[in-house]
Design a protein around this motif. Structure first.
Motif, mmCIF file in Angstrom:
data_model
loop_
_atom_site.group_PDB
_atom_site.id
_atom_site.type_symbol
_atom_site.label_atom_id
_atom_site.label_comp_id
_atom_site.label_asym_id
_atom_site.label_seq_id
_atom_site.Cartn_x
_atom_site.Cartn_y
_atom_site.Cartn_z
ATOM 1 N N PRO B 565 -16.384 2.093 9.637
ATOM 2 C CA PRO B 565 -15.053 2.243 9.045
ATOM 3 C C PRO B 565 -14.967 1.548 7.686
ATOM 4 C CG PRO B 565 -15.049 0.666 10.856
ATOM 5 C CD PRO B 565 -16.391 1.304 10.848
ATOM 6 N N LEU B 566 -14.164 2.099 6.827
ATOM 7 C CA LEU B 566 -13.955 1.477 5.517
ATOM 8 C C LEU B 566 -13.226 0.158 5.732
ATOM 9 C CD1 LEU B 566 -12.829 4.589 3.497
ATOM 10 C CD2 LEU B 566 -14.948 3.293 3.211
ATOM 11 N N PRO B 567 -13.419 -0.784 4.873
ATOM 12 C CA PRO B 567 -12.670 -2.034 5.008
ATOM 13 C C PRO B 567 -11.176 -1.752 4.894
ATOM 14 C CG PRO B 567 -14.359 -2.192 3.296
ATOM 15 C CD PRO B 567 -14.307 -0.766 3.726
ATOM 16 N N ILE B 568 -10.391 -2.492 5.668
ATOM 17 C CA ILE B 568 -8.939 -2.244 5.657
ATOM 18 C C ILE B 568 -8.360 -2.761 4.333
ATOM 19 C CG2 ILE B 568 -6.799 -2.653 6.947
ATOM 20 C CD1 ILE B 568 -8.915 -3.552 9.248
ATOM 21 N N PRO B 569 -7.690 -1.898 3.591
ATOM 22 C CA PRO B 569 -7.270 -2.262 2.222
ATOM 23 C C PRO B 569 -6.360 -3.493 2.113
ATOM 24 C CG PRO B 569 -6.960 0.079 2.646
ATOM 25 C CD PRO B 569 -7.324 -0.551 3.956
ATOM 26 N N PRO B 570 -5.279 -3.640 2.941
ATOM 27 C CA PRO B 570 -4.297 -4.693 2.647
ATOM 28 C C PRO B 570 -4.921 -6.074 2.534
ATOM 29 C CG PRO B 570 -3.512 -3.289 4.414
ATOM 30 C CD PRO B 570 -4.895 -2.869 4.133
ATOM 31 N N LYS B 571 -5.868 -6.366 3.449
ATOM 32 C CA LYS B 571 -6.378 -7.721 3.509
ATOM 33 C C LYS B 571 -7.037 -8.166 2.191
ATOM 34 C CE LYS B 571 -8.516 -10.905 6.667
ATOM 35 N NZ LYS B 571 -9.547 -11.051 7.686
ATOM 36 N N PRO B 572 -8.021 -7.385 1.715
ATOM 37 C CA PRO B 572 -8.607 -7.801 0.430
ATOM 38 C C PRO B 572 -7.560 -7.830 -0.672
ATOM 39 C CG PRO B 572 -9.677 -5.817 1.304
ATOM 40 C CD PRO B 572 -8.651 -6.238 2.287
ATOM 41 N N LYS B 588 -17.187 -19.368 -5.928
ATOM 42 C CA LYS B 588 -17.815 -18.701 -4.784
ATOM 43 C C LYS B 588 -17.094 -17.398 -4.431
ATOM 44 C CE LYS B 588 -17.886 -21.354 -1.268
ATOM 45 N NZ LYS B 588 -18.132 -22.269 -0.117
ATOM 46 N N THR B 589 -15.788 -17.402 -4.523
ATOM 47 C CA THR B 589 -15.004 -16.242 -4.078
ATOM 48 C C THR B 589 -14.855 -15.207 -5.185
ATOM 49 O OG1 THR B 589 -13.018 -17.407 -4.703
ATOM 50 C CG2 THR B 589 -13.661 -17.525 -2.387
ATOM 51 N N GLY B 590 -15.465 -15.482 -6.299
ATOM 52 C CA GLY B 590 -15.322 -14.577 -7.430
ATOM 53 C C GLY B 590 -15.686 -13.151 -7.083
ATOM 54 N N GLN B 591 -16.757 -13.026 -6.334
ATOM 55 C CA GLN B 591 -17.237 -11.699 -5.973
ATOM 56 C C GLN B 591 -16.200 -10.949 -5.160
ATOM 57 O OE1 GLN B 591 -20.827 -11.907 -3.821
ATOM 58 N NE2 GLN B 591 -21.643 -9.992 -4.627
ATOM 59 N N LYS B 592 -15.641 -11.661 -4.175
ATOM 60 C CA LYS B 592 -14.640 -11.061 -3.306
ATOM 61 C C LYS B 592 -13.447 -10.572 -4.128
ATOM 62 C CE LYS B 592 -14.767 -13.136 1.263
ATOM 63 N NZ LYS B 592 -14.242 -14.271 2.027
ATOM 64 N N VAL B 593 -13.069 -11.364 -5.090
ATOM 65 C CA VAL B 593 -11.935 -11.012 -5.927
ATOM 66 C C VAL B 593 -12.187 -9.704 -6.659
ATOM 67 C CG1 VAL B 593 -10.536 -11.733 -7.871
ATOM 68 C CG2 VAL B 593 -11.326 -13.426 -6.222
ATOM 69 N N ALA B 594 -13.338 -9.652 -7.241
ATOM 70 C CA ALA B 594 -13.670 -8.452 -8.013
ATOM 71 C C ALA B 594 -13.635 -7.225 -7.107
ATOM 72 C CB ALA B 594 -15.045 -8.620 -8.626
ATOM 73 N N TRP B 595 -14.242 -7.392 -5.894
ATOM 74 C CA TRP B 595 -14.332 -6.254 -4.978
ATOM 75 C C TRP B 595 -12.944 -5.847 -4.513
ATOM 76 C CZ3 TRP B 595 -14.381 -5.337 0.545
ATOM 77 C CH2 TRP B 595 -15.051 -4.148 0.882
ATOM 78 N N GLY B 596 -12.172 -6.863 -4.142
ATOM 79 C CA GLY B 596 -10.812 -6.621 -3.664
ATOM 80 C C GLY B 596 -9.971 -5.938 -4.726
ATOM 81 N N SER B 597 -10.133 -6.330 -5.935
ATOM 82 C CA SER B 597 -9.267 -5.755 -6.959
ATOM 83 C C SER B 597 -9.628 -4.303 -7.244
ATOM 84 C CB SER B 597 -9.325 -6.595 -8.245
ATOM 85 O OG SER B 597 -10.670 -6.876 -8.536
ATOM 86 N N VAL B 598 -10.919 -4.017 -7.094
ATOM 87 C CA VAL B 598 -11.313 -2.606 -7.255
ATOM 88 C C VAL B 598 -10.592 -1.756 -6.225
ATOM 89 C CG1 VAL B 598 -13.220 -0.986 -7.031
ATOM 90 C CG2 VAL B 598 -13.544 -3.108 -8.286
ATOM 91 N N LYS B 599 -10.612 -2.298 -4.997
ATOM 92 C CA LYS B 599 -9.959 -1.583 -3.908
ATOM 93 C C LYS B 599 -8.469 -1.377 -4.210
ATOM 94 C CE LYS B 599 -12.601 -0.165 -0.854
ATOM 95 N NZ LYS B 599 -12.756 1.237 -0.844
ATOM 96 N N THR B 600 -7.845 -2.406 -4.693
ATOM 97 C CA THR B 600 -6.410 -2.292 -4.967
ATOM 98 C C THR B 600 -6.163 -1.256 -6.061
ATOM 99 O OG1 THR B 600 -6.803 -4.641 -5.298
ATOM 100 C CG2 THR B 600 -4.569 -3.993 -4.640
ATOM 101 N N ALA B 601 -7.063 -1.271 -7.008
ATOM 102 C CA ALA B 601 -6.938 -0.290 -8.087
ATOM 103 C C ALA B 601 -7.034 1.119 -7.525
ATOM 104 C CB ALA B 601 -8.017 -0.540 -9.127
ATOM 105 N N ALA B 602 -7.978 1.321 -6.587
ATOM 106 C CA ALA B 602 -8.162 2.656 -6.004
ATOM 107 C C ALA B 602 -7.004 2.942 -5.071
ATOM 108 C CB ALA B 602 -9.439 2.700 -5.186
#
Lengths: 246, 602
Positions: B565-572, B588-602
């Motif tokens: 399943p795709l990661p659930i959007p709200p959480k990131p 350390k969390t920089g990566q997560k931020v970048a990934w999460g923001s891409v998701k939010t953008a999409a």
């Protein structure tokens, strides 16, 4: 013997015997006589039917009362010359330990002969042919020769067949003396025997040439891998499904 | 009638019956069923019926409620021929309750639970089948258990074979296999137990002297052959192979053959014969009874994994005893790969342990075969063998000094051989002679025969290692290297030649005894008078297999990724928000931020 089907079903086997070997009647103790007669027929006419003889031993295994040591010894003698196939041991496997002999008036010859038969089998199996003949001709084996193998038509030639089988596979040419010691033959007997086999002798050196056969022709090969379509079916089919999904 | 007799006897006892062996009681009482006149008998019978009820109720009261409910439910499922329900009761209910209540004691006797199942004799036979199997597997069966389990088996088979036409019973395939499997196991277990004379009590000696028919080889074979004949399973298999239509097959297999119960019992009985003949040392006949069976993994008969594994184990073992090592190797490789693939589905099955044990024995047998007939083999299997039996394998590949390793693995992995006949219990003198001079145990006899063959080809590994170094070599020179007599060495070369040839089944040949002579070794040689010429076959590098395996692996990885399943959007998204709101977030969390923001953008 190149195929096992002739061993499992010899062409000389009659329908009656076939029905006993393959059917449930093989367990009926009253049929043991038919099978024993068939064994003595094999002894007289240079035939051999391992499965039918195993059927006798099976009946003896389940019905110890039927046990007849002479029959067992004859079965083992026939199985001896079936080498390099394991018939002898297959027969021995079915000989459960006998209860102590109940009748001292009729001593059971098997316990004394079995070690000799086993030694002979072992020598033949290890291709120690000269040693086989020495033991076979020795005093130790006298009772075996005088009471049993003498009745078994062509026994010595059957042993020679085992020798020929081994020599044919391993040699292209073999010294006459060496071959003679394997076959326990010399002089004119050896010449005649080799001629009967269709092998040729160099008169000057006495060296015997064994005709080419699949086992004495050797060749170095490199086996290359050979991929067949079915091996790739999974990969291809999956690739197609994946494409459709996309 | 039997109810009344039982009752009469019980009137003498106090009511606390739950620990009394009712089976024995009935047996001994049945011999003096004489009555004076009818009148008091009826009166007594009425009285006793009440008393018996009380006694049985007392015994029943001891049975935990969940067990009672289970038995009632199980009985109903059998009455309804409800296969899914029977399967659940058989495969999980019974085992769960065993763990909970009967891990160390017997289940309640069939007579005690009889009122729960309206005294349904057929169900009680099936119940006893499970009852005794539990005794054999968890507890120590005594002589009564051994005799009674035999009698119960006879009753069961008698019901199946001698009722008026096919019986209307349906049972899960797994259970049917277990019935045959357990029948043979108890037979084998009895024979081994029976052969140990010294440990018998006086009472056991008396009972055994009189019991030559109990668990006799003939009676066991009779059951198996009857099931085969009744079900016409061989005719069915042949008709299927000939591609006959359903109607034609129905004609051929008669009244019993179309019933799944009989068809499966028939097939399992063929496998049962394979096993019994192997245990009795008749390896040729063992394979001969299989002659119509085709071993492949698509046949419906392979649905019962335990049966499938057993079949290959015994076929492979028989091939070893027929000295057909290539056939044995092929058999083991095929089933061991099957087990490796099945592993993921079977971890929770109660048979998993048993299958694993058999597999381990087959790895040992495989090591034996491969030492005697070295050949290039399946990578998966040979790496497991190296892991488990590497040490023994190295020894076995060195000839004479490896004999103890052969012995160790053979005894570990061979079937539990047995003698066909009992010791002479009926004759005290002969029995004493038997005790004074006990016969060699069957496993030792078969081991000795096998080792004799191994010894005969013991010189081969050494010769082989020398020949590998040359393309041609004088026999005299070779014998000098080996410090051996030239003539003896030449004879050993003939042994080596014979060891490199074997009868082997050619593909698709019908019948397990068939086969053609093949060459099994990559190293071949021939003697030209006194010159040994050597030729070696080599195998080029194999790329394709490696690529196919890895492509398939890559596919699996891809599929797993694709299907997860795709990661659930709200959480990131929340995380991204909090992170952007707090610029002091650790890198350390920089990566997560970048990934999460891409998701939010999409």
């Amino acid at each position: 013997m190149l195929t096992a089907s002739a061993w499992a079903t010899p062409p000389t086997r009659t329908e009656l015997i076939e029905s006993l070997v393959s059917g449930v009647d093989r367990y009926n103790p009253s049929n043991v006589g038919i099978l024993e007669d068939y064994l003595y027929h094999q002894i007289r006419s240079e035939e051999y039917d391992c499965l039918a003889n195993l059927a006798i031993l099976k009946l003896y295994q389940f019905n110890p009362d039927l046990y007849n040591p002479d029959v067992v010894i004859n079965i083992l003698i026939k199985a001896l010359t079936a080498l390099p196939f394991p018939d002898f041991n297959l027969c021995i496997s079915l000989l459960d330990e006998r209860p102590p002999n109940a009748n001292p008036d009729e001593p059971d010859p098997l316990p004394t002969l079995l070690p000799i038969l086993s030694s002979l089998h072992n020598l033949l199996q290890s291709c120690r042919f000269p040693a086989f003949w020495t033991l076979y001709r020795s005093d130790k084996a006298e009772s075996l020769r005088d009471n049993y193998t003498v009745e078994c038509v062509g026994f010595e030639d059957a042993v020679r067949n085992v020798v020929v089988h081994a020599v044919k596979a391993a040699f292209q040419r073999i010294g006459g003396e060496r071959l003679g010691s394997y076959l326990n033959l010399s002089g004119d007997d050896l010449t005649a025997y080799v001629a009967k086999l269709g092998w040729s002798v160099n008169d000057a050196t006495g060296v015997v040439t064994v005709p080419p056969n699949p086992d004495n022709q050797i060749e170095s090969t490199v086996v290359q891998e050979n991929i067949q379509l079915p091996q790739l079916v999974k990969v291809i089919a999956h690739a197609q499904v994946a494409t459709v999904q996309v | 009638m039997t109810q009344q007799r039982k009752a009469l006897w019980e009137s003498d006892l106090d009511e606390d019956l739950h620990d009394v062996d009712l089976n024995l009681a009935i047996g001994s009482y049945g011999q003096n069923g004489l009555y004076d006149d009818a009148q008091p008998r009826i009166d007594e019978a009425t009285l006793i019926a009440v008393q018996q009820q009380v006694a049985q109720q007392a015994a029943l009261a001891q049975v935990p409620d969940p067990v009672k409910r289970f038995i009632v439910h199980f009985h109903q499922a059998v009455l309804d021929n409800n296969l899914p329900e029977i399967t659940v009761a058989y495969e999980s209910g019974w085992n769960r309750l065993t763990e909970k209540f009967y891990a160390k004691t017997e289940w309640p006797e069939a007579e005690i639970i009889a009122p729960l199942v309206n005294d349904d004799q057929i169900f009680l036979i099936l119940y006893r089948e499970l009852y005794y199997r539990h005794v054999y597997s968890r507890l120590q069966p005594d002589i009564d258990d051994r005799f009674h389990s035999y009698e119960n088996s006879c009753e069961l088979f008698n019901y199946l074979l001698n009722s008026d036409g096919p019986v209307p019973l349906e049972l899960p395939e797994q259970w049917l296999w277990d019935i045959i499997d357990e029948f043979i196991y108890q037979f084998q277990n009895f024979c081994v137990w029976r052969s140990k004379v010294k440990s018998k009590t006086e009472e056991e000696l008396i009972l055994l002297a009189d019991a030559s028919q109990i668990w006799s080889s003939y009676s066991v074979l009779n059951v198996l052959y009857s099931l085969i004949q009744k079900s016409k399973i061989n005719e069915y298999i042949i008709a299927q192979q000939e591609g006959k239509s359903q109607e034609e097959i129905a004609d051929i297999v008669g009244e019993y053959g179309p019933k799944p119960l009989y068809r499966m019992l028939g097939y399992f009985s063929i496998i049962g014969l394979l096993r019994v003949h192997s245990l009795l040392g008749d390896f040729t006949l063992a394979l001969k009874v299989m002659e119509n069976v085709e071993l492949n993994q698509k046949s419906p008969f392979t649905r019962v994994t335990a049966c499938h594994v057993t079949t290959y184990y015994y076929v492979g073992f028989c091939y070893i005893m027929l000295r057909r090592y290539p056939d044995a190797i092929r058999t083991f490789v095929s089933i061991l790969n099957f087990i490796l693939r099945m592993r993921q589905y079977h971890t929770r099955s109660y048979q998993y342990d048993q299958i694993n044990k058999t597999a381990d024995r087959m790895y040992a047998l495989f090591a034996i075969c491969n030492a005697l007939s070295p050949s290039r083999v399946d990578d998966n299997i040979s790496s497991t063998v190296k892991e488990r039996y590497g040490e023994q394998f190295a020894k076995m590949s060195r000839g004479e000094e490896g004999i103890p390793a052969f012995e160790e693995l053979f005894l570990y992995a061979c079937p539990k051989f047995m003698s066909a006949n009992p010791p002479p219990y009926e004759d005290p003198d002969l029995l004493q002679a038997y005790i004074d001079d006990p016969p060699v145990e069957p496993a030792q006899r078969h081991l000795a025969l096998f080792l004799a063959d191994v010894r005969a080809q013991a010189p081969v590994p050494t010769l082989r290692s020398f020949l590998k170094l040359y393309t041609s070599l004088d026999a005299k020179k070779l014998s000098n290297f080996l410090d051996a007599d030239e003539e003896e060495m030449v004879q050993q070369l003939m042994v080596m030649k014979q060891a490199s040839r074997s009868i082997s089944r050619v593909e698709h040949e019908k019948g397990f005894l068939r086969g053609q002579m093949i060459s099994t070794s990559d190293l071949d040689f021939v003697i030209d008078e006194n010159m040994v010429n050597i030729a070696e076959s080599t195998v080029g590098r194999r790329y394709a297999g490696w690529f196919i395996r890895n492509t398939e692996h890559a596919q699996r990885v891809y599929d797993t990724l694709h299907n997860s399943p795709l990661p659930i959007p709200p959480k990131p998204a929340t995380q991204a928000k909090t992170d952007t709101q707090a610029p002091a977030a650790p890198p350390k969390t920089g990566q997560k931020v970048a990934w999460g923001s891409v998701k939010t953008a999409a």
